[in-house]
Motif scaffolding. Structure first.
Motif, PDB file in Angstrom:
ATOM      1  N   THR A  84       0.830  -1.207   0.000  1.00  0.00           N
ATOM      2  CA  THR A  84       0.000   0.000   0.000  1.00  0.00           C
ATOM      3  C   THR A  84       0.861   1.252   0.000  1.00  0.00           C
ATOM      4  O   THR A  84       0.612   2.206  -0.751  1.00  0.00           O
ATOM      5  N   ALA A  85       1.884   1.282   0.825  1.00  0.00           N
ATOM      6  CA  ALA A  85       2.751   2.460   0.909  1.00  0.00           C
ATOM      7  C   ALA A  85       3.478   2.701  -0.405  1.00  0.00           C
ATOM      8  O   ALA A  85       3.636   3.842  -0.849  1.00  0.00           O
ATOM      9  N   SER A  86       3.919   1.622  -1.073  1.00  0.00           N
ATOM     10  CA  SER A  86       4.611   1.777  -2.351  1.00  0.00           C
ATOM     11  C   SER A  86       3.702   2.406  -3.402  1.00  0.00           C
ATOM     12  O   SER A  86       4.096   3.333  -4.123  1.00  0.00           O
ATOM     13  N   VAL A  87       2.475   1.911  -3.488  1.00  0.00           N
ATOM     14  CA  VAL A  87       1.530   2.461  -4.457  1.00  0.00           C
ATOM     15  C   VAL A  87       1.220   3.919  -4.127  1.00  0.00           C
ATOM     16  O   VAL A  87       1.198   4.792  -5.014  1.00  0.00           O
ATOM     17  N   ILE A  88       1.007   4.206  -2.837  1.00  0.00           N
ATOM     18  CA  ILE A  88       0.658   5.578  -2.432  1.00  0.00           C
ATOM     19  C   ILE A  88       1.802   6.535  -2.746  1.00  0.00           C
ATOM     20  O   ILE A  88       1.584   7.644  -3.277  1.00  0.00           O
ATOM     21  N   VAL A  89       3.048   6.118  -2.452  1.00  0.00           N
ATOM     22  CA  VAL A  89       4.200   6.997  -2.706  1.00  0.00           C
ATOM     23  C   VAL A  89       4.356   7.266  -4.199  1.00  0.00           C
ATOM     24  O   VAL A  89       4.622   8.403  -4.627  1.00  0.00           O
ATOM     25  N   GLN A  90       4.186   6.215  -5.015  1.00  0.00           N
ATOM     26  CA  GLN A  90       4.299   6.403  -6.461  1.00  0.00           C
ATOM     27  C   GLN A  90       3.225   7.368  -6.979  1.00  0.00           C
ATOM     28  O   GLN A  90       3.513   8.282  -7.762  1.00  0.00           O
TER      29      GLN A  90
ATOM     30  N   GLU B 106      14.872  20.346  -8.729  1.00  0.00           N
ATOM     31  CA  GLU B 106      13.950  19.280  -8.302  1.00  0.00           C
ATOM     32  C   GLU B 106      14.123  18.909  -6.831  1.00  0.00           C
ATOM     33  O   GLU B 106      13.386  18.088  -6.307  1.00  0.00           O
ATOM     34  N   ARG B 107      15.102  19.522  -6.168  1.00  0.00           N
ATOM     35  CA  ARG B 107      15.386  19.120  -4.779  1.00  0.00           C
ATOM     36  C   ARG B 107      14.198  19.346  -3.845  1.00  0.00           C
ATOM     37  O   ARG B 107      13.977  18.591  -2.899  1.00  0.00           O
ATOM     38  N   ALA B 108      13.415  20.397  -4.088  1.00  0.00           N
ATOM     39  CA  ALA B 108      12.249  20.637  -3.237  1.00  0.00           C
ATOM     40  C   ALA B 108      11.238  19.514  -3.390  1.00  0.00           C
ATOM     41  O   ALA B 108      10.665  19.011  -2.412  1.00  0.00           O
ATOM     42  N   LEU B 109      11.027  19.117  -4.644  1.00  0.00           N
ATOM     43  CA  LEU B 109      10.113  17.999  -4.895  1.00  0.00           C
ATOM     44  C   LEU B 109      10.644  16.712  -4.294  1.00  0.00           C
ATOM     45  O   LEU B 109       9.901  15.926  -3.703  1.00  0.00           O
ATOM     46  N   ALA B 110      11.950  16.479  -4.422  1.00  0.00           N
ATOM     47  CA  ALA B 110      12.550  15.266  -3.851  1.00  0.00           C
ATOM     48  C   ALA B 110      12.435  15.268  -2.325  1.00  0.00           C
ATOM     49  O   ALA B 110      12.211  14.226  -1.702  1.00  0.00           O
ATOM     50  N   ALA B 111      12.597  16.457  -1.708  1.00  0.00           N
ATOM     51  CA  ALA B 111      12.477  16.545  -0.252  1.00  0.00           C
ATOM     52  C   ALA B 111      11.064  16.201   0.204  1.00  0.00           C
ATOM     53  O   ALA B 111      10.862  15.479   1.194  1.00  0.00           O
ATOM     54  N   VAL B 112      10.074  16.701  -0.538  1.00  0.00           N
ATOM     55  CA  VAL B 112       8.680  16.368  -0.197  1.00  0.00           C
ATOM     56  C   VAL B 112       8.435  14.873  -0.361  1.00  0.00           C
ATOM     57  O   VAL B 112       7.782  14.234   0.471  1.00  0.00           O
ATOM     58  N   ALA B 113       8.982  14.292  -1.433  1.00  0.00           N
ATOM     59  CA  ALA B 113       8.800  12.860  -1.670  1.00  0.00           C
ATOM     60  C   ALA B 113       9.469  12.035  -0.576  1.00  0.00           C
ATOM     61  O   ALA B 113       8.896  11.051  -0.069  1.00  0.00           O
ATOM     62  N   ARG B 114      10.696  12.424  -0.178  1.00  0.00           N
ATOM     63  CA  ARG B 114      11.384  11.679   0.894  1.00  0.00           C
ATOM     64  C   ARG B 114      10.630  11.778   2.209  1.00  0.00           C
ATOM     65  O   ARG B 114      10.500  10.802   2.950  1.00  0.00           O
ATOM     66  N   GLN B 115      10.133  12.973   2.512  1.00  0.00           N
ATOM     67  CA  GLN B 115       9.368  13.134   3.758  1.00  0.00           C
ATOM     68  C   GLN B 115       8.108  12.278   3.731  1.00  0.00           C
ATOM     69  O   GLN B 115       7.740  11.655   4.738  1.00  0.00           O
TER      70      GLN B 115
ATOM     71  N   GLN C  26       7.763   9.499   2.081  1.00  0.00           N
ATOM     72  CA  GLN C  26       8.181   8.103   2.251  1.00  0.00           C
ATOM     73  C   GLN C  26       8.479   7.779   3.711  1.00  0.00           C
ATOM     74  O   GLN C  26       8.104   6.711   4.219  1.00  0.00           O
ATOM     75  N   TRP C  27       9.164   8.702   4.396  1.00  0.00           N
ATOM     76  CA  TRP C  27       9.462   8.483   5.816  1.00  0.00           C
ATOM     77  C   TRP C  27       8.175   8.403   6.633  1.00  0.00           C
ATOM     78  O   TRP C  27       8.042   7.548   7.512  1.00  0.00           O
ATOM     79  N   LEU C  28       7.248   9.269   6.366  1.00  0.00           N
ATOM     80  CA  LEU C  28       5.980   9.251   7.098  1.00  0.00           C
ATOM     81  C   LEU C  28       5.229   7.945   6.852  1.00  0.00           C
ATOM     82  O   LEU C  28       4.654   7.358   7.782  1.00  0.00           O
ATOM     83  N   MET C  29       5.257   7.477   5.626  1.00  0.00           N
ATOM     84  CA  MET C  29       4.595   6.209   5.318  1.00  0.00           C
ATOM     85  C   MET C  29       5.296   5.056   6.024  1.00  0.00           C
ATOM     86  O   MET C  29       4.640   4.129   6.513  1.00  0.00           O
ATOM     87  N   ALA C  30       6.632   5.106   6.076  1.00  0.00           N
ATOM     88  CA  ALA C  30       7.369   4.040   6.765  1.00  0.00           C
ATOM     89  C   ALA C  30       7.063   4.039   8.252  1.00  0.00           C
ATOM     90  O   ALA C  30       6.843   2.974   8.859  1.00  0.00           O
TER      91      ALA C  30
END
Length: 617
Positions: A387-393, A517-526, A528-532
């Motif tokens: 579920t987390a993988s699909v949501i993150v994608q 793209e670093r701002a977008l990557a930071a949002v994506a990493r955050q 992912q961490w929240l989902m984990a």
């Protein structure tokens, strides 16, 4: 009887059927009910032969007075009684007084007990004390006080015992504070083993109480004392050595049959052992009353306050052991001290098993609660991972689309704002506008070219005047007239947007915008961490919940298993007797019905009544 001697005897003034307004109880006093089957011997006053030492008289000696001794002898620091040197008074009970003494023959201090003078006047009491003290002297057990010597000095029976380095259990319970559960179980096992040893040799203690038990210093070892008033069970010839009703013991620590003056055996000691266990666990006695009559009624008829109401953390298995000890009918109790010790050892093994960190690694298999917890944690972890993988994608794609739309819109806006200056070749105005934009927004670069593709204004001054060459990268397609790309610049990923500058539909230049793209990557990493973290918390919560559910299920399952063990051991009178409004309650009831049926089938058939005689016609 002389006045001094009369004060040494405590009488039970009424049987349980007498007036309820009886004398208030001394909870720890051993009660003696003199028999009335025959005339008493004429009162005499027996004095111990006391040899005084040459030491100076000492004013605190009154606390060391021997029963029946003179006041003058009490003022002396050391007195000689037979071969024993009396050093100090240790205590006084309903039947005897105990002194610390020194035996010079073997160079050892002992505890010496003298029968009260008032009881010495009765020949049978004196004879019985000596007989039963000698019987106690034949007991050799690690949890029974050793008797070294038994005899009589000038008509005063005595018993010399080992001097213990410890405290009476009554002192440990004095403040009403319960003892640690594991300590109670360990001491209970020792008590049961000591009683079983004595019972196998035909001796019933019949005054088990905290005051007759001592815990040695530096551990949990206990010693049972005061077998000197023990009850001798019937001999093979059927002779009852100690008459029923002579020595009742301590009212707060009596069995129902003891209170009623009935015949007693080792199961009476197990009832009082249950009283001691109850007191150690809860800090209070199970039966309390203001008089012997009230107390006798409670012991015989009423159940004590359930242990779980006074101390909920006591294991259910231990509560059941104590409840069985306190059964009113002797046949419903443990039938021997060995059976009680075995039951307590099972409780101790269960407690130790639960206390071990690697509980689930025992050879007997993984507990059900751990299996359930692990299985559910695995299932939830897999589901959460997918579920987390699909949501993150999906979330990253949505963010990319949003950034792409924003970048395209911003590029078109810059192109529209600079259309007139580009048409008139006023590149200074364009350059000033670009520099202002670079200060207000986080852009990687902004470049403006003319019709011929020559850079006229740029955030990077070195590009001005040079032909524009688009950086090599990944094409992301076109949307709304804006070309989108992704490329690397300065060690980071940049999203590029390119839009034409048009005036009245005619191209007069081009705007190229670069967004990091670093701002977008930071949002994506955050994200992912929240989902984990969410997945881990969910898995842990489910595992804990299933562990608790498994533990909840394991208790009744273990209870049924223990009940089956009781039936297997031949104790067909065992009942679970727990009320529950669920399937386990139905299981308990079914077990109790099965046990009742087995008990009825195992009972010997009742003798058939003879047929009635025919009446003559």
């Amino acid at each position: 009887m002389p006045e001094a001697a009369r004060d040494e005897t405590l009488h039970v003034s009424a049987p349980p059927e007498a007036d309820a307004q009886a004398t208030p109880l001394d909870a720890d006093a051993t009660r003696i009910a003199p028999h009335t089957s025959g005339p008493r011997a004429p009162p005499t006053h027996t004095r111990l032969h006391t040899q005084t030492s040459t030491r100076t008289p000492h004013t605190r000696g009154s606390g060391l007075t021997l029963p029946g001794g003179s006041a003058h002898a009490a003022d002396l620091e050391v007195r000689q009684v037979g071969r024993y040197q009396i050093l100090a008074k240790l205590g006084r009970g309903g039947m005897a007084t105990v002194f610390r003494a020194h035996d010079p023959d073997i160079g050892r201090d002992v505890a010496i007990k003298f029968l009260h003078a008032s009881l010495c006047e009765d020949e049978e009491y004196r004879t019985r004390f000596l007989r039963e003290a000698r019987a106690a002297g034949g007991l050799s057990h690690p949890h029974i006080v050793t008797v070294h010597d038994v005899g009589e000095i000038d008509g005063r029976p005595y018993m010399a015992m080992e001097l213990l380095d410890g405290d009476p259990l009554a002192d440990l319970l004095q403040g009403g504070q319960p003892l640690p559960v594991r300590d109670v179980v360990v001491m209970g096992i020792q008590l049961a083993q000591a009683l079983d040893y004595a019972h196998q040799r035909g001796i019933v203690h019949r005054d088990i109480k905290p005051g007759n038990m001592a815990r040695l210093h530096g551990g949990q070892t206990i010693k049972v004392m005061d077998f000197g008033i023990a009850h001798m069970v019937a001999t093979s010839a059927g002779e009852q050595r100690t008459r029923v009703g002579d020595v009742l013991g301590t009212p707060q620590y009596m069995s129902p049959e003891q209170m009623q003056g009935g015949k007693i055996d080792g199961r009476s000691d197990l009832f009082t052992a249950g009283i001691v266990l109850y007191q150690m666990l809860t800090g209070q006695r199970p039966f309390q009353g203001d008089s012997v009559v009230t107390l006798a009624l409670k012991i015989s008829k009423e159940d004590p306050t359930p242990i779980e109401k006074l101390r909920p953390e006591v294991p259910p298995a231990l509560r059941r052991v104590v409840d069985r000890c306190l059964a009113k009918a002797p046949e419903r109790r443990h039938q021997s001290g060995a059976a009680l010790a075995e039951a307590l050892q099972r409780v101790l093994a269960e407690m130790d098993e639960q206390a071990r960190a690697g509980e689930g690694t025992q050879a007997r298999g993984v507990p059900l609660r751990l299996k359930w917890a692990g299985l559910m944690a695995l299932i939830v972890a897999v589901v959460m991972a997918i579920t987390a993988s699909v949501i993150v994608q999906r979330q990253q794609a949505a963010l990319m689309a949003q950034v792409g739309d924003s970048g395209a819109a911003l590029t078109r806006f810059i192109a529209a704002q600079n259309a007139v200056p580009a048409l008139s070749d006023d590149w200074v105005v364009v350059d000033v506008a670009l520099q202002n934009l670079m200060q207000t927004r986080d852009f990687e670069s902004i470049t403006v070219t003319d019709r011929g593709g020559v850079v006229r204004a740029a955030s990077r001054p070195e590009l001005v005047g040079q032909p524009w060459r688009a950086p090599a990268g990944e094409a992301l397609g076109e949307a709304g007239g804006v070309q989108r790309t992704r490329y690397e610049a300065g060690g980071e990923t940049v999203l590029g947007f390119s839009a034409p500058i048009t005036f009245q539909g005619k191209a007069v230049g081009q705007v190229v915008l670069g967004l990091p793209e670093r701002a977008l990557a930071a949002v994506a990493r955050q994200s992912q961490w929240l989902m984990a973290v969410l997945a881990l918390v969910t898995v842990a919560a489910v595992a804990l919940a299933m562990y608790l559910v498994g533990t909840w299920f394991a208790r009744p399952i273990r209870l049924v298993g223990e009940a089956m063990d009781e039936i297997t051991a031949g104790r067909l009178d065992f009942r679970i007797s727990e009320q529950r409004k669920d399937e386990f309650g139905q299981l308990y009831a079914a077990f109790d019905r099965m046990a009742q049926t087995l008990q009825e089938r195992a009972a010997p058939p009742a003798a058939e009544a003879p047929p009635p005689a025919e009446q003559p016609g």
